[in-house]
Design an enzyme around this catalytic site. Sequence first.
Site, PDB file in Angstrom:
ATOM      1  N   GLN A  26     -29.511 -12.366  -7.444  1.00 22.37           N
ATOM      2  CA  GLN A  26     -28.767 -11.418  -6.045  1.00 22.37           C
ATOM      3  C   GLN A  26     -27.160 -12.110  -6.714  1.00 22.37           C
ATOM      4  O   GLN A  26     -26.401 -11.110  -5.440  1.00 22.37           O
ATOM      5  CB  GLN A  26     -28.367 -12.531  -4.534  1.00 22.37           C
ATOM      6  CG  GLN A  26     -30.381 -11.467  -4.283  1.00 22.37           C
ATOM      7  CD  GLN A  26     -30.944 -11.861  -2.985  1.00 22.37           C
ATOM      8  OE1 GLN A  26     -31.993 -12.429  -2.353  1.00 22.37           O
ATOM      9  NE2 GLN A  26     -29.930 -11.544  -2.005  1.00 22.37           N
ATOM     10  N   ARG A  43     -33.489 -11.445   5.053  1.00 15.64           N
ATOM     11  CA  ARG A  43     -32.719 -10.200   5.804  1.00 15.64           C
ATOM     12  C   ARG A  43     -32.436 -10.795   7.012  1.00 15.64           C
ATOM     13  O   ARG A  43     -32.180 -10.519   7.943  1.00 15.64           O
ATOM     14  CB  ARG A  43     -33.539  -9.183   6.344  1.00 15.64           C
ATOM     15  CG  ARG A  43     -32.985  -8.121   6.001  1.00 15.64           C
ATOM     16  CD  ARG A  43     -34.517  -7.061   5.990  1.00 15.64           C
ATOM     17  NE  ARG A  43     -33.682  -5.365   5.931  1.00 15.64           N
ATOM     18  CZ  ARG A  43     -34.080  -4.599   5.092  1.00 15.64           C
ATOM     19  NH1 ARG A  43     -34.740  -4.742   4.857  1.00 15.64           N
ATOM     20  NH2 ARG A  43     -33.398  -3.256   5.360  1.00 15.64           N
ATOM     21  N   CYS A  44     -31.179 -11.851   6.859  1.00 16.72           N
ATOM     22  CA  CYS A  44     -29.819 -12.205   7.671  1.00 16.72           C
ATOM     23  C   CYS A  44     -28.635 -12.851   7.455  1.00 16.72           C
ATOM     24  O   CYS A  44     -28.600 -13.377   6.001  1.00 16.72           O
ATOM     25  CB  CYS A  44     -30.846 -12.784   8.947  1.00 16.72           C
ATOM     26  SG  CYS A  44     -30.813 -14.388   8.725  1.00 16.72           S
ATOM     27  N   GLU A  81     -29.188  -5.906   7.321  1.00 16.57           N
ATOM     28  CA  GLU A  81     -29.930  -6.877   8.056  1.00 16.57           C
ATOM     29  C   GLU A  81     -30.092  -6.940   9.792  1.00 16.57           C
ATOM     30  O   GLU A  81     -30.478  -7.397  10.443  1.00 16.57           O
ATOM     31  CB  GLU A  81     -28.837  -8.573   7.861  1.00 16.57           C
ATOM     32  CG  GLU A  81     -29.069  -8.598   6.121  1.00 16.57           C
ATOM     33  CD  GLU A  81     -29.175  -9.529   5.609  1.00 16.57           C
ATOM     34  OE1 GLU A  81     -29.158  -9.734   4.341  1.00 16.57           O
ATOM     35  OE2 GLU A  81     -27.436  -9.658   6.274  1.00 16.57           O
TER      36      GLU A  81
END
Lengths: 812, 288
Positions: free
Chosen positions: A237, A384-385, A760
């Site tokens: 990522q 996802r945050c 997110e």
Amino acid sequence: MNDQTPTKAEREARLQGMGCKRKRVEDIRFTQGRGNYVDDIKLPGMLFGDFYRSPYPHARIKKLDTSRAKALPGVRAVLTAADLKPLNLHYMPTLAGDVQAVLADEKVLFQNQEVAFVIADDRYIAADAIELIDCEYEELPVLVDPSKALLPDAPILREDIVDKMVGAHGPRRHANHIFNWQVGEKDGTDEAFASAPVTVKETFYYHRTHPSPLETCQALASMDKIKGELTLYGTFQAPHVIRTVVSLISGLPEHKIHVIAPDIGGGFGNKVGAYAGYVCAVVGSIVLGKPVKWVEDRMENLSTTSFARDYHMTTELAATQDGKILAMRCYVLADHGAFDACADPSKWPAGFMNICTGSYDIPVAHLEVDGVYTNKASGGVAYRCSFRVTEAVYAIERAVEVLAQKLGMDSADLRVKNFIRRDQFPYHAALGWEYDSGDYHFAMEKAMTAVDYRGLRTEQAAKREAFKRGETREIMGIGVSFFTEIVGAGPSKNCDILGIGMFDSCEIRIHPTGSVIARMGTKSQGQGHETTYAQILATELGIPADDIMIEEGNTDTAPYGLGTYGSRSTPTAGAATAMAARKIRAKAQMIAAHLLEVHHNDLEWDVDGFQVKGLPEKRKSMKEIAWASYNQPIPNLEPGLEAVNYYDPPNMTYPFGAYFCVMDIDVDTGVFKVRRFYALDDCGTRINPMIIEGQVHGGLTEAFAVSMGQEIRYDAMGNVMGASFMDFFLPTAVETPHWETDFTETPSPHHPIGAKGVGESPHVGGVPCFSNAVNDAFSFLGTTHINMPHDAWRMWEMAEKLGLHAQANAAA
Amino acid sequence: MIPGRFEYHRPKSLPEAVALLAKLGEDARPLAGGHSLIPMMKLRMATPEHLVDLAGIADLKGIRHEGGRIVIGAMTTQAELIASADLSAALPILKETALLIADPQVRYVGTLGGNVANGDPGNDMPAVMMALDATYQLAGEKGAREVAAREFYQGAYFTALEPGEMLAAISIPVPPAGHGAAYEKLKRKIGDYATAAAAVVLTKADGRIATCAIALTNVGDTPLLAEEAAHILTGTSADAASLARAIAAAEAITEPATDGRGTAAYRTKMAGIMLERALARALARAAG
Ligand SMILES: Cc1cc2nc3c(=O)[nH]c(=O)nc-3n(C[C@H](O)[C@H](O)[C@H](O)COP(=O)(O)OP(=O)(O)OC[C@H]3O[C@@H](n4cnc5c(N)ncnc54)[C@H](O)[C@@H]3O)c2cc1C
């Protein structure tokens, strides 16, 4: 101008710029199976690596014999800690300032920990060789429960740092202690609680789960010993950060390392950090001079590479009788597993947990977090945050429900009463953040009207009466959540990773024919960057999005950036994209002025070119300007049309939203039905409404999964349970509820295009919304909090505990 | 997730398969659809040295009537069970059950024979076969023999199959017209094995239950035939008290494991609720 000349509106539409529901260009290859993922890359002479892993969660390695494995035909090498030690690579640094074993050194600290790395001609031989490794262990007492980690007689886990009583985040008060982190005003908060008319206190456990991207973590390392260059393909990522880390730990000069992140099949935080597999593939390739590939399988992914959450959050609110919140106090016991491998900006041991005052104007607050080691896999990544924001929002959004229940007040009304008002922005929160913009009252009112909130409450009241009369075995829950996120990390004044400021970047080159290639320091894993960045550029440059190629992930060609996670791409690289485009436009204006023989101040921008003010027929399109920039000398200007921008954001961005869920639960089976889910998101300026909708659908689906079943569980002996898709809840289209999406649009005042990020939000807001629905359903029976995950058997157990089954049997 | 080494064999006839299995002995396993066996091999929980693929044997496929029975070849896929109009008419419970197994991809490859021969208490078809009082036709070196489904399951992954023996076909007595049958399964999601499931096959006469068979899935080491529960209901009008007693009797024979699907107590209760629902539907479907 003749009739054929396109109108301004037609020229705008042709650009497919910001605000356009442009179809995702990357889907053309993804939907035809033509993506190019790490495991699609095959290099000549490539070997395969695979791990022998510990069956025990805590044990001393008495003997490790790899001779039988090495003797298997086709096996090229077997690496152990003993091989890595002379290179000082048996431990690697984590992003959180700890070190993590690459291969277990004398001791294993969690089940499935990497002990040896087999490198063989193919995957099958490697897997066979693993069976031939002989390892003898002496089992040690296991520490599973984090609340026992700091007891005087707790087994000591990290012998490697037992004497290091000051960690990366300050003093450690026990060998199993990682850090103590405090934010806010302790005394002021204590005083407010002491004198408050109403207080509530509840411990919320946000269970351990896993980002579980469809593509697992993988790497392919190829060392060219002649050139002294390493090429490393991987599921990264943050490819540039990986290049720097590899350089720092391998000693190879950074310019001789080529890190390439090809297409990535989802990341969700799982692919931010560095893993043992990456290091072993690199070492293997250096040792053998051949390419070495490592591909994690599903069980390895779920049980070893970064988990998410595992926060025990004791949350307190103080309030007046009529529901004005006076103070908040939160104590978190954070289970980090065997190593502190959280992927947070360096200065934030608990991420941005201090956004836990939420969307409310809370005068004073105090947050304290203790991080501890246990015999579990390490991690604590932002699934996802943005860095513990899911945890923070869960704590406050459950706490306001508990307070509302105590006060006998409607929880939506309680929220509205305490919202930060529009005129308070930029708002300075008690725990330190400066919220950029918002209109919470407007958003909440729109959402409540859309779902007919009052009507739902009336229906629920009637249902509850019917349940009490024994006419139905279903209970109805209404979930409310109103979240404020903090994303776009971040300003280099307070955000860095390994000392590198968390800016991001964009480099644009316009070719002579007016088409474009642009590269960013971020890396899409499914977010659709190739589509949306091109839309920003289309609007800023007046060049159709279809003529713009976006490229990310190759550290040789892309400008340095910190990668994609924490909804940071649009707030950082998206801003850099607009800023770099504006540099190009400024130069283009000079060129146009030269071509039109006017002063540049006499020109104005018009959709896709410059025109002389008051003389719209005297104009130069960007296409013409691009050509001119290459084919004729422009006085006082360099040829070409390129720009680069490194954008250090002045602040984070603060997306927000109002979510509502309606759920029916059968108390006899615990089976639930989500009847309705409505999500209103405000992510500032909307670049591509269709991609936003897609991101919201995906985030809500993962929120549904996490809150209603997804978990990585450990038994009392430290065995990891259910680490396969047989048990780990990944909802299919059949289970997934129908999503209704909506929006308001409050631009960020400090971002060049006003965009805030959205990837997110639905996860952050969705999890408490589902959990609140379950808790709301049971609350009239006297419960104040039920922990996630809310799977059917746990709901049935709650009903059993409340005597609902005995009652029914008695009535029958 | 990579299986160990094995040899692959593909016999063309039943006798050839039987001879191969006899020759290779304990190290060989028949391979049908592979949708139970191959996952086990990938986890290295099964490490056969030889796989005898039955896919090339035409005789093991197909659905045919033989007197009052329906005989289904072991290699008939679950999708073929669903597609058969004949079965839908004579034995609708098979289609109902097959539709609750896994997902379409698995059902296109997974076979009825593999499902019942596997011996996994999580498989759905064994309980249905017990409720229907089916017979398994086995083939082995020493010849053919028949074993009742009700006698076949001895423990988790332990069945009456002798080493070298294989399943050729499943023979099911066609229940009388007007019978009522139902299969109820609770699962966490599509593609999941049962938290608990119940199969019911019954007939009614004069408003009373004339015959009744009940079997349960995944709440013990084997599929469970709930004889006591069926006995309690036989002769009754399915009144509330009898139903409650029968359900309690069925729950009493369960011994589920506590796992990701829930605690043992929960799964026992769910077996009761699945039975209650299956009975209600079977009763509604039955004539008389
Ligand atoms: C994702 C997934 C979900 C699933 N969900 C369910 C479910 O909900 N319910 C359910 O019932 N099943 C489920 N299954 C299992 C599926 O139905 C299998 O297809 C079935 O259990 C086995 O059939 P098979 O033809 O694939 O047999 P195989 O996997 O090939 O064989 C299974 C076992 O039976 C033996 N065997 C096979 N044929 C014979 C024979 N003729 N004689 C003797 N021994 C034989 C094999 O040696 C092996 O030990 C699921 C499978 C998957 C992959």
